[in-house]
Design an enzyme around this catalytic site. Structure first.
Site, PDB file in Angstrom:
ATOM      1  CB  SER A  23      32.638  42.003  40.434  1.00 46.77           C
ATOM      2  OG  SER A  23      32.293  41.429  41.658  1.00 46.77           O
ATOM      3  NE  ARG A  34      36.409  45.391  43.900  1.00 49.05           N
ATOM      4  CZ  ARG A  34      36.056  44.920  45.098  1.00 49.05           C
ATOM      5  NH1 ARG A  34      36.355  45.584  46.185  1.00 49.05           N
ATOM      6  NH2 ARG A  34      35.410  43.777  45.192  1.00 49.05           N
ATOM      7  CD  GLU A  41      36.579  45.106  39.824  1.00 48.58           C
ATOM      8  OE1 GLU A  41      37.518  45.575  40.503  1.00 48.58           O
ATOM      9  OE2 GLU A  41      36.627  43.959  39.347  1.00 48.58           O
TER      10      GLU A  41
END
Ligand code: EPU
Length: 338
Positions: free
Chosen positions: A238, A164, A334
């Site tokens: 998320s 990520r 995130e």
């Protein structure tokens, strides 16, 4: 190209929060993109590039130029017996790209079906799902180097991908705006599906002939069962990263909570399932300040009717505090902050 003034950010981001953007411009070509950056420079303003706004959280006003990247393009640039390589405009809708590639029988992005947003956003956070990430198929990308004022090609290695993350995520150091991505796909699946919930779904539905199209269908069904569609309910996917911790800390936590799902990562580190951690605090379905921990998936925060960044801050700090208190682990946001 028009520079619109005072555009509400809640219309541009799927979390539907934020104040006003000073300027917004929609760019359709590389020349537009260069012109937009020059405009911001002349005005002495910062800029921020948005695709679908599905992985960005706005909290207040943005005193700068929002660049909506709508540069299209879908072109096969190379092909051999095993693979086909496509150059795709940053402003193509990501899921339409996946659909077209899967329809052509190509493999490598099918598990990333139904991820909201545009193709140019995928490398920023090294978007991934169900065992695939964009780093696996990206050969290179073209970007405007805003320091040098020219378009450059960056290889996958130049992008510094990890879980990520990429060089593009650092808001201070970044000086590239992606205009196209070049992906090399396999003719057929690159490998058998291995992500547990995907394998389970294929088994449960007795899908033996596993193809890119079958995986795409399965992933769409799994996602629909536990991720809210931003068209229906405001969210940014998320909301927390799965924390990646040292082995020693992971072992301590696992000794107390042996059921915690975890994955070995490069460098001897361990990734822990943040959704499970939040779930265990009992906060799944909890709502306050107009926000809610999504009842079907604790990793997602949905915006029921909150209007301010302060509400979001209060709500997510409480979730972070609850996880920290129970497990000694600090969750991080995130999506990018605007
Ligand atoms: N879990 C729970 N309770 C929950 C949620 C999850 O116990 O409420 C457990 C699950 O049972 C599973 C584990 O946590 O054992 C992991 O859950 P899941 O497979 O749903 O994946 P995730 O780690 O929660 C990541 C990505 C998602 C991506 C899925 C599937 C991140 C931050 N999230 O979620 O990406 O779709 O894997 O690959 O890496 C996104 O980035 O917006 C996103 C949706």
């Amino acid at each position: 190209m028009d520079y619109l003034r005072g555009v509400p950010l809640d219309t541009l981001t799927t979390m539907r929060l934020g104040g006003l953007a000073r300027y917004v411009a929609e760019v359709k070509t590389k020349d537009d993109l260069a012109a937009a950056v020059a405009f911001a420079r002349e005005q002495g303003l910062p800029w921020f590039v948005l695709g679908g706004g599905s992985n960005v959280v706005a909290r207040g006003d943005y005193e700068g130029l929002i660049i909506l990247n709508r540069i299209r393009g879908f072109e096969r640039v190379a092909e051999d017996v095993y693979s086909a390589t496509y150059r795709i405009g940053a402003g193509e809708v990501w899921d339409s790209v996946v659909e077209r590639l899967v329809q052509a029988g190509l493999g490598g992005v099918e598990a990333m079906s139904a991820i909201p947003g545009y193709a140019g956003a995928a490398p920023i956070q090294n978007a991934g799902a169900y065992g695939q990430e964009i780093a696996d198929t990206l050969v290179e990308l073209e970007a405007l180097d805003t320091d040098r004022g020219e378009f450059v090609f960056l290889s996958a290695a130049d992008c510094g991908f990890s879980y990520r993350n990429s060089i593009f995520k650092d808001p201070v150091a970044r000086h590239h705006i992606i205009s196209s991505v070049t992906l090399r796909l396999g003719k057929g699946l690159l490998g058998p599906p291995s992500y547990p919930s995907l394998v389970q779904y294929l088994e449960d539905n007795a899908i033996a002939a596993v193809s890119p199209a079958a995986v795409r269908e399965a992933v769409i069904a799994i996602r629909a069962s536990k991720l809210p569609d931003p068209q229906d309910v405001a969210n940014a996917g998320s909301f927390f990263k799965n924390p990646v911790v040292d082995k020693a800390l992971a072992e301590q936590v696992l000794a107390r909570f042996p059921d915690l799902p975890c994955w070995e990562m490069p460098g001897g580190r361990v990734k822990l399932a943040a959704g499970w951690l939040i779930d265990q605090t009992g906060l799944k379905g909890h709502s306050a300040y107009g926000l809610q921990v999504y009842p079907k998936n604790a990793l997602v925060v949905v915006n029921l009717y909150a209007q301010t960044g302060a509400d979001l801050e209060r709500f997510t700090s409480e979730v972070i505090a609850a996880v920290h208190e129970k497990f000694g682990i600090k969750l991080e946001q995130e999506p990018e902050s605007l």
